[in-house]
Write an enzyme that holds these catalytic residues in place. Structure first.
Site, PDB file in Angstrom:
ATOM      1  N   GLY A  43      30.762  27.517  60.948  1.00  0.00           N
ATOM      2  CA  GLY A  43      31.839  27.895  60.385  1.00  0.00           C
ATOM      3  C   GLY A  43      32.948  26.927  61.015  1.00  0.00           C
ATOM      4  O   GLY A  43      33.982  27.110  60.642  1.00  0.00           O
ATOM      5  N   GLY A  93      27.218  23.421  59.933  1.00  0.00           N
ATOM      6  CA  GLY A  93      26.634  22.758  58.872  1.00  0.00           C
ATOM      7  C   GLY A  93      27.468  21.795  58.624  1.00  0.00           C
ATOM      8  O   GLY A  93      27.550  20.502  58.927  1.00  0.00           O
ATOM      9  N   ARG A  94      28.840  22.194  57.982  1.00  0.00           N
ATOM     10  CA  ARG A  94      29.792  21.348  57.648  1.00  0.00           C
ATOM     11  C   ARG A  94      30.337  20.408  58.771  1.00  0.00           C
ATOM     12  O   ARG A  94      30.271  19.167  58.236  1.00  0.00           O
ATOM     13  CB  ARG A  94      31.185  22.026  57.252  1.00  0.00           C
ATOM     14  N   CYS A 154      33.611  17.613  30.627  1.00  0.00           N
ATOM     15  CA  CYS A 154      34.233  17.952  29.428  1.00  0.00           C
ATOM     16  C   CYS A 154      34.783  19.468  29.584  1.00  0.00           C
ATOM     17  O   CYS A 154      34.563  20.281  29.255  1.00  0.00           O
ATOM     18  CB  CYS A 154      33.270  18.072  28.329  1.00  0.00           C
ATOM     19  N   GLU A 155      35.744  19.273  30.623  1.00  0.00           N
ATOM     20  CA  GLU A 155      36.473  20.362  30.717  1.00  0.00           C
ATOM     21  C   GLU A 155      37.606  20.334  31.594  1.00  0.00           C
ATOM     22  O   GLU A 155      37.774  19.285  32.672  1.00  0.00           O
ATOM     23  CB  GLU A 155      35.779  21.688  31.589  1.00  0.00           C
TER      24      GLU A 155
HETATM   25  N1  LLP Z   1      25.367  30.251  58.820  1.00  0.00           N
HETATM   26  C1  LLP Z   1      25.551  31.034  58.015  1.00  0.00           C
HETATM   27  C2  LLP Z   1      24.849  32.319  57.878  1.00  0.00           C
HETATM   28  C3  LLP Z   1      26.123  30.871  56.762  1.00  0.00           C
HETATM   29  O1  LLP Z   1      26.417  31.641  55.956  1.00  0.00           O
HETATM   30  C4  LLP Z   1      26.910  29.517  56.872  1.00  0.00           C
HETATM   31  C5  LLP Z   1      27.600  29.153  55.618  1.00  0.00           C
HETATM   32  C6  LLP Z   1      26.524  28.686  57.803  1.00  0.00           C
HETATM   33  C7  LLP Z   1      25.955  28.873  58.943  1.00  0.00           C
HETATM   34  C8  LLP Z   1      27.092  27.190  58.024  1.00  0.00           C
HETATM   35  O2  LLP Z   1      28.680  27.198  58.074  1.00  0.00           O
HETATM   36  P1  LLP Z   1      29.550  25.879  58.091  1.00  0.00           P
HETATM   37  O3  LLP Z   1      29.170  25.316  59.679  1.00  0.00           O
HETATM   38  O4  LLP Z   1      29.014  24.773  57.308  1.00  0.00           O
HETATM   39  O5  LLP Z   1      30.804  26.067  57.887  1.00  0.00           O
HETATM   40  N2  LLP Z   1      30.090  26.155  49.728  1.00  0.00           N
HETATM   41  C9  LLP Z   1      31.183  26.504  50.633  1.00  0.00           C
HETATM   42  C10 LLP Z   1      30.770  26.957  52.079  1.00  0.00           C
HETATM   43  C11 LLP Z   1      29.763  28.019  51.982  1.00  0.00           C
HETATM   44  C12 LLP Z   1      29.211  28.332  53.310  1.00  0.00           C
HETATM   45  C13 LLP Z   1      28.162  29.523  53.314  1.00  0.00           C
HETATM   46  N3  LLP Z   1      27.696  29.528  54.737  1.00  0.00           N
HETATM   47  C14 LLP Z   1      32.245  25.356  50.894  1.00  0.00           C
HETATM   48  O6  LLP Z   1      31.813  24.352  50.108  1.00  0.00           O
HETATM   49  O7  LLP Z   1      33.061  25.342  51.433  1.00  0.00           O
END
Ligand code: LLP
Length: 437
Positions: A248, A292-293, A361-362
């Site tokens: 996160g 992740g991000r 197409c939207e």
């Molecule tokens: N761990 C768990 C249990 C999670 O649910 C997530 C993200 C992460 C780690 C990694 O989070 P990060 O470090 O990437 O913020 N599709 C959405 C984001 C969904 C995140 C879901 N869970 C977007 O494009 O912003």
């Protein structure tokens, strides 16, 4: 546009990433094209590793592969010493196919199928992050059938709401994920799990949301988890050896986004762990996180070719590119904001305000509203920054648009890590019933 990582404007006035001129990349690989700054990804990985080493605690940094899961990325994460979080058989398969060590894989998800559980146990993954009662008993049963004691963390909702877009916050009580601490279901999960012969309890998992800029949410989650751990220890005699605090950590998509350096998030978390667990005289557990991000987001840039321009006098000028919500659904899904420049005319002054439309197409297929650019010409290359996370991962074939290629760039070299989809790929799984003649 803010220049992340190795991005710079070169002597030709072109955007350059990883020592590769963006216009050369476009010539060689076509558009749309995802470009990943490998040096920046590796830097983010090592910042996490270094910060945890400095804390003196035992730790794992698990890359949340959902952000961008391809074999080359799994390989990179392995090389950097990270673990891996997967949430489906597809992500697990990708990791295993890339030769990622199974014992460093953690399996998430609120609805793991029996087939997925079986596949993961057979592969010998490091642990399951058990999300609910149904799964807990299923994992125990499948473990028993296979004669395996399955290592498990239990995901809890600590009741912390991080400041983020509603759709991407998961730590609050009303959530499809995890066992609730407040209503007692988390405690009940451990009481039941203790009696299950094929589950080995490692500890607890909490994830409070995504794209978070402040440390307070994480600190509060650590406190709640520490108190919960203490309660379980006293009431049930279970001592957790692992506490996983999820991911996160925020990134800078646009001006005004103010993420902290990775080291500061990590220090806030590890200090909180030392404080709150020590306060309870609890043996300090291993700390795991799942970014992740923040590993891949800022390292990604998408290159597009401008195809058409439509001006509505006095209202708006639309500039349409050869991609859109198919390669980046985030603006449509979350109203996410992005920055962009013309990669082939990167030193020219802005002259007009335009809005960047995709080709689907939207009407909702808009990438950026109100972007200042030099006067845009057909054929210009638009570079949108910060597209490394949840772009390729969430790409679709809507309108049967082929998904772009992904290239890793580093020190002037560009390597395709995902090929551009072909027309054959588009129809590869289609069948016409024989009765249709
Ligand atoms: N761990 C768990 C249990 C999670 O649910 C997530 C993200 C992460 C780690 C990694 O989070 P990060 O470090 O990437 O913020 N599709 C959405 C984001 C969904 C995140 C879901 N869970 C977007 O494009 O912003």
């Amino acid at each position: 546009m803010y220049l992340h990582g190795t991005s710079k404007i070169n002597g030709k006035g072109h955007l350059e990433i990883g020592g590769c001129d963006a216009t050369d990349l476009v010539q060689t690989f076509g558009t749309p094209l995802y470009v990943v700054d490998e040096t920046l990804v590796r830097k983010q990985c090592s910042e996490y590793m270094e910060a945890f080493r400095a804390s003196g605690l035992q730790f794992q940094v698990a890359y949340a592969s959902k952000a961008f899961c391809v074999m080359a990325m799994c390989k990179l994460a392995e090389e950097e010493g990270l673990s891996l979080d997967v949430v489906s058989d597809g992500e697990l398969f990708t990791a295993l196919q890339a030769g990622f060590p199974a014992e460093r894989i953690h399996f998430h998800g609120n609805n793991k199928t029996p087939e997925e559980i079986s596949m993961a146990i057979d592969a010998g993954i490091g642990c399951f992050v058990i999300d609910n009662f149904v799964e807990m008993h299923l994992v125990n049963q499948i473990g028993a059938e296979k004669g395996v004691k399955v290592k498990a963390l239990f995901r809890v909702t600590p009741g912390v709401e991080a400041h983020t877009h509603e759709y991407i916050s998961t730590g609050q009580q009303d959530s499809k994920f995890g066992f609730d601490i407040t209503n007692g279901s988390a405690a009940r999960a451990f009481a039941e799990a203790k009696e299950l012969a094929n589950i080995e309890i490692l500890g607890v998992h909490s994830h409070i949301g995504s794209q978070i800029f402040e440390v307070e949410g994480f600190q509060m989650a650590v406190q709640r988890v520490a108190d919960f751990s203490q309660a379980i220890r006293e009431q049930q005699g279970i001592t957790f050896t692992v506490v996983n605090l999820g991911g996160g950590f925020g990134i800078r998509y646009i001006d005004g986004h103010t993420p902290l350096p990775i080291s500061q998030y990590v220090k806030a978390i590890t200090d909180a762990v030392k404080t709150y667990f020590a306060a309870n005289e609890y043996p300090v557990p291993q700390i795991w996180v799942e970014p992740g991000r923040s590993i891949v987001g800022e390292a990604g840039t998408t290159l597009y070719t401008v195809g058409t321009v439509k001006e509505i006098p006095g209202i708006r000028k639309y500039v349409a590119v050869d991609g859109g919500m198919t390669d980046n659904p985030r603006p449509a899904l979350y109203q996410s904001k992005y920055e962009a420049i013309l990669a082939n005319r990167a030193t020219e002054q802005s002259e007009e305000t335009v809005s960047i439309a995709g080709k689907c197409c939207e009407s909702g297929d808009m990438l950026i509203w109100d972007l200042a650019l030099p006067k845009v010409n057909i054929g210009d290359v638009l570079a949108v920054s910060c597209t490394g996370a949840y772009n390729y991962a969430m790409a679709s074939n809507y309108n049967r648009i082929r998904r772009p290629a992904v290239v890793f760039v580093r020190n002037g070299e560009a390597d395709v890590v995902v090929k551009r989809e072909s027309f054959q790929d588009i129809v590869a799984n289609d069948l016409i019933p024989a009765r249709m003649g």
